[in-house]
Design a protein around this motif. Structure first.
Motif, PDB file in Angstrom:
ATOM      1  N   ILE A 119       0.845  -1.200   0.000  1.00  0.00           N
ATOM      2  CA  ILE A 119       0.000   0.000   0.000  1.00  0.00           C
ATOM      3  C   ILE A 119       0.875   1.243   0.000  1.00  0.00           C
TER       4      ILE A 119
ATOM      5  N   GLY B 100      -3.544   4.705  -1.242  1.00  0.00           N
ATOM      6  CA  GLY B 100      -4.001   3.990  -2.415  1.00  0.00           C
ATOM      7  C   GLY B 100      -4.797   2.770  -2.006  1.00  0.00           C
ATOM      8  N   GLN B 101      -5.360   2.087  -2.996  1.00  0.00           N
ATOM      9  CA  GLN B 101      -6.220   0.942  -2.687  1.00  0.00           C
ATOM     10  C   GLN B 101      -5.428  -0.333  -2.466  1.00  0.00           C
ATOM     11  N   GLY B 102      -4.122  -0.273  -2.692  1.00  0.00           N
ATOM     12  CA  GLY B 102      -3.283  -1.429  -2.429  1.00  0.00           C
ATOM     13  C   GLY B 102      -3.099  -2.328  -3.635  1.00  0.00           C
TER      14      GLY B 102
END
Lengths: 116, 115
Positions: A93, A108-110
């Protein structure tokens, strides 16, 4: 809040290959970006901190030659996992900040990396 | 050094039940404290924060009070909903450190709410 986009969201690669993960701040200039690794049922562990235009600062125990971080612009940082092995499989992430310590970090969404 | 200890989950509740997730911390300076939430397949989102002692952070019915005397920042909600099912992370920010406010995270607590 501000948007941080991370790409890809999932990637599967073969052992020995390299994988690049991108982290982009879409609506602000990120002077500082952080890369974390999340192990199953464990906390997020900071891997490195990067400031635009300078070398990343790695946490103790993180191999800088294996996890290459480039913060080439104020909106983009990349993490490259070189010569990946199954033990590198994890959730990565990124987060980005626009200013100093008191500014909020946006995540961020990973990326789910699986090395086979 | 800086660290965060968070109660282990998973936590399973019925809808409208009361929620408490415990979080304690150790810090060398005067940190800010945060709760982040991670919904399935998504990144972390800031839920609430408190920047100094006795501050109360609140958002979406969740609350947490910065207790310096007990070094705690417990998360509470009076009536949970199914949509609150997620992983919750307690974190602190080392404002006085050299890494420009990096975050130290607890292990995360999985919350599942049943209808």
């Amino acid at each position: 809040g501000a948007v941080v986009s991370q790409h890809p969201s999932r990637v599967i690669c073969k052992s020995g290959t390299s994988v690049k993960i991108e982290c982009r701040s879409l609506d602000f200039q990120a002077t500082t970006m952080f890369w974390y690794r999340q192990f199953p049922k464990k906390s997020l562990m900071l891997m490195a901190t990067s400031n635009e235009g300078s070398k990343a600062t790695y946490e103790q125990g993180v191999e800088k030659d294996k996890f290459l971080i480039n913060h080439a612009s104020l909106t983009l940082s990349t993490l490259t996992v070189t010569s990946a092995h199954p033990e590198d499989s994890s959730f990565y992430i990124c987060s980005a900040k626009a200013g100093g310590p008191n500014t909020e970090a946006f995540f961020g969404q990973g990326t789910r990396l699986t090395v086979v | 050094g800086n660290s965060v200890t968070q109660m282990e989950g998973p936590v399973t509740l019925s809808e409208e039940a009361f929620l408490t997730i415990n979080c304690t911390y150790t810090a060398t300076g005067y940190p800010s404290l945060f709760w982040y939430v991670q919904y399935p397949g998504e990144g972390l989102q800031l839920l609430l924060k408190a920047t100094k002692a006795d501050d109360k952070g609140s958002n979406k019915g969740f609350e947490a009070t910065y207790r310096k005397e007990t070094t705690s920042f417990h998360l509470e909600k009076g009536s949970v909903q199914v949509s609150d099912s997620a992983v919750y992370f307690c974190a602190l920010s080392d404002l006085g450190g050299s890494t420009l406010g990096r975050l130290y995270f607890g292990r995360g607590t999985q919350l599942t709410v049943w209808p």
